[in-house]
Design a protein around this motif. Structure first.
Motif, mmCIF file in Angstrom:
data_model
loop_
_atom_site.group_PDB
_atom_site.id
_atom_site.type_symbol
_atom_site.label_atom_id
_atom_site.label_comp_id
_atom_site.label_asym_id
_atom_site.label_seq_id
_atom_site.Cartn_x
_atom_site.Cartn_y
_atom_site.Cartn_z
ATOM 1 N N VAL A 60 -1.841 -9.926 -11.365
ATOM 2 C CA VAL A 60 -1.759 -8.472 -11.178
ATOM 3 C C VAL A 60 -2.312 -7.751 -12.401
ATOM 4 N N PHE A 61 -1.887 -8.188 -13.591
ATOM 5 C CA PHE A 61 -2.388 -7.566 -14.820
ATOM 6 C C PHE A 61 -3.896 -7.770 -14.975
ATOM 7 N N ALA A 62 -4.395 -8.948 -14.559
ATOM 8 C CA ALA A 62 -5.823 -9.234 -14.677
ATOM 9 C C ALA A 62 -6.664 -8.304 -13.814
ATOM 10 N N ASP A 63 -6.082 -7.833 -12.700
ATOM 11 C CA ASP A 63 -6.799 -6.923 -11.801
ATOM 12 C C ASP A 63 -6.605 -5.454 -12.168
ATOM 13 N N GLY A 64 -5.956 -5.192 -13.291
ATOM 14 C CA GLY A 64 -5.787 -3.823 -13.751
ATOM 15 C C GLY A 64 -4.475 -3.178 -13.358
ATOM 16 N N GLY A 65 -3.605 -3.932 -12.673
ATOM 17 C CA GLY A 65 -2.325 -3.390 -12.278
ATOM 18 C C GLY A 65 -1.240 -3.704 -13.290
ATOM 19 N N VAL A 66 -0.012 -3.359 -12.946
ATOM 20 C CA VAL A 66 1.144 -3.670 -13.782
ATOM 21 C C VAL A 66 2.256 -4.160 -12.872
ATOM 22 N N VAL A 67 3.178 -4.924 -13.435
ATOM 23 C CA VAL A 67 4.315 -5.414 -12.676
ATOM 24 C C VAL A 67 5.510 -5.521 -13.608
ATOM 25 N N TYR A 68 6.660 -5.097 -13.108
ATOM 26 C CA TYR A 68 7.893 -5.108 -13.889
ATOM 27 C C TYR A 68 9.035 -5.682 -13.057
ATOM 28 N N ALA A 69 9.980 -6.263 -13.746
ATOM 29 C CA ALA A 69 11.273 -6.543 -13.139
ATOM 30 C C ALA A 69 12.105 -5.274 -13.196
ATOM 31 N N ILE A 70 12.892 -5.038 -12.153
ATOM 32 C CA ILE A 70 13.857 -3.937 -12.166
ATOM 33 C C ILE A 70 15.203 -4.539 -12.548
ATOM 34 N N ALA A 71 15.740 -4.102 -13.678
ATOM 35 C CA ALA A 71 16.999 -4.658 -14.166
ATOM 36 C C ALA A 71 18.037 -3.561 -14.322
ATOM 37 N N ASP A 72 19.303 -3.955 -14.209
ATOM 38 C CA ASP A 72 20.394 -3.018 -14.453
ATOM 39 C C ASP A 72 20.361 -2.572 -15.905
ATOM 40 N N LEU A 73 20.470 -1.263 -16.117
ATOM 41 C CA LEU A 73 20.335 -0.719 -17.462
ATOM 42 C C LEU A 73 21.415 -1.239 -18.398
ATOM 43 N N GLN A 74 22.609 -1.538 -17.874
ATOM 44 C CA GLN A 74 23.716 -1.975 -18.709
ATOM 45 C C GLN A 74 23.815 -3.499 -18.809
ATOM 46 N N THR A 75 23.673 -4.194 -17.678
ATOM 47 C CA THR A 75 23.921 -5.646 -17.656
ATOM 48 C C THR A 75 22.655 -6.478 -17.742
ATOM 49 N N ASP A 76 21.504 -5.881 -17.499
ATOM 50 C CA ASP A 76 20.214 -6.563 -17.454
ATOM 51 C C ASP A 76 20.095 -7.496 -16.243
ATOM 52 N N GLU A 77 21.013 -7.402 -15.281
ATOM 53 C CA GLU A 77 20.906 -8.201 -14.052
ATOM 54 C C GLU A 77 19.636 -7.820 -13.307
ATOM 55 N N LEU A 78 18.917 -8.824 -12.773
ATOM 56 C CA LEU A 78 17.716 -8.547 -12.014
ATOM 57 C C LEU A 78 18.090 -7.933 -10.664
ATOM 58 N N LEU A 79 17.507 -6.780 -10.364
ATOM 59 C CA LEU A 79 17.796 -6.067 -9.123
ATOM 60 C C LEU A 79 16.614 -6.073 -8.164
ATOM 61 N N GLY A 80 15.421 -6.284 -8.697
ATOM 62 C CA GLY A 80 14.224 -6.265 -7.863
ATOM 63 C C GLY A 80 12.974 -6.285 -8.723
ATOM 64 N N GLY A 81 11.882 -5.830 -8.158
ATOM 65 C CA GLY A 81 10.626 -5.789 -8.887
ATOM 66 C C GLY A 81 9.782 -4.622 -8.438
ATOM 67 N N ILE A 82 8.876 -4.165 -9.306
ATOM 68 C CA ILE A 82 8.043 -3.003 -8.996
ATOM 69 C C ILE A 82 6.748 -3.095 -9.789
#
Length: 377
Positions: A60-82
């Motif tokens: 994704v980054f190689a094609d010019g895009g970006v990708v992130y994990a969505i994490a809980d602000l307090q616990t850092d638990e993975l909630l999804g991706g965007i």
């Protein structure tokens, strides 16, 4: 344009880590992800997740895009991706995509993540972000509206499906100059999800109503009063049911099932069509199963939807039409407080290329204020 981390309302967008693999596998193997995300292996295993984290993110980054994990602000638990991809550099636009695990839904995670990423991207060089959803993915359409994306239309056949066909996608977009505030809706949700007077209940039409709608819409007398007066195909009925929520969110129509409150059985349907927002005029139409006719159900349903429309929307005029020979439908409207207003010659298409007259009735907001609802008949 990429940032190490982006904080939003209760969420943090951060880089994926190897220890996210189990949550990624669980999220991508979820039925909703399998249905609405680009084709994924099924089942989506831990091995697939590890490969995504090691190769997919980099691509994704190689094609010019970006990708992130969505994490809980307090616990850092993975909630999804965007992230965003399909970047068109010379247009300074890209397409947003996301997923949220079933363990994190219903908490505003997707909206918070889309708002955070959009604000960052549109403040760092992009001018336009698109968000495309399937017709039946009403939750994603709600996210788009809540994140300040405006509905722009439908892209026909935009995405290959698993059966070899192609799916239409509903297109939303947010520009750099947009406020990002939630967009107002012409037709809000029903309070508590339904309207009821204790005798009938109105609830939104949905995918579970296909069998009922098929029975109703294939009745000869219902076909005869439909516009056009043609028997619907099975696919047309399916689309009516599965796309009802999207039409409601778009503000064009509210499709409702009339339910016998005592038995819980569907008795008929009522549609409110907001065809003239500029003049604050909407139209209603209705049909009832034979076994529920003559019991005042349709009159009650018309009164309930009128009370809701005048109280919760900017609709000022409700109109309805009936065939001159359809005395039963005219009585329904009169009992609901509608007043006969016009006789429109050759207004509607009839069978075999003919035209049919239409008797038009109208109900105004002030009519209910002066006369009050009549939910006893």
């Amino acid at each position: 344009m990429s940032a190490a981390e982006i904080n939003g309302d209760g969420v943090r967008l951060r880089a994926y880590r190897p220890d996210d693999a189990e949550a990624v596998a669980a999220g991508y193997d979820d039925p909703l992800a399998q249905r609405f995300l680009p084709p994924l292996p099924s089942p989506f295993t831990l091995r697939h997740a590890e490969r995504f984290l090691s190769e997919g993110v980099e691509a994704v980054f190689a094609d010019g895009g970006v990708v992130y994990a969505i994490a809980d602000l307090q616990t850092d638990e993975l909630l999804g991706g965007i992230g965003f991809d399909r970047v068109v550099a010379h247009r300074r636009q890209a397409e947003v995509g996301y997923w949220v695990g079933p363990w994190a839904r219903g908490r505003g995670v997707a909206t918070a993540a889309v708002r955070a990423l959009s604000a960052h991207a549109l403040g760092a060089g992009l001018e336009r972000l698109e968000l495309l959803t399937h017709w039946e993915n009403a939750p994603s359409q709600r996210v788009a509206l809540a994140a300040g994306f405006q509905r722009e239309g439908v892209r026909r056949g935009a995405l290959p499906d698993r059966s070899g066909g192609r799916d239409d996608l509903v297109a939303f977009a947010r520009l750099a100059g947009d406020s990002g505030e939630p967009l107002p809706r012409l037709l809000p949700d029903l309070p508590g999800g339904e309207l009821s007077d204790g005798v009938v209940t109105l609830r939104p039409l949905g995918p579970d109503d296909i069998e009922f709608l098929t029975t109703l819409r294939n009745l000869p007398e219902v076909i005869a009063t439909s516009v056009p007066a043609v028997r619907p195909t099975a696919e047309e009925i399916r689309r009516r049911a599965v796309r009802a929520a999207a039409h409601w969110l778009a503000g064009s129509r509210a499709d409702l099932v009339i339910v016998d409150t005592a038995s819980g059985r569907p008795a008929g349907e009522l549609g409110l069509f907001y065809q003239e927002p500029v003049t604050n005029q909407a139209m209603i139409g209705y049909s009832t199963l034979p076994e529920f006719r003559g019991r005042g159900f349709t009159t009650r349903a018309a009164e309930l939807v009128a009370l809701w429309a005048f109280a919760e929307t900017d609709i000022a005029r409700l109109i309805a039409g009936a065939n001159p020979d359809n005395k039963a439908s005219q009585r329904v409207l009169e009992k609901a407080g509608f007043k006969r207003e016009a006789y429109l010659r050759s207004r509607l298409p009839g069978p075999d290329g003919a035209r049919e007259d239409d008797v038009q009735f109208v109900l105004l907001a002030e009519d209910l204020l002066t006369e009050g609802p009549r939910l006893d008949g």
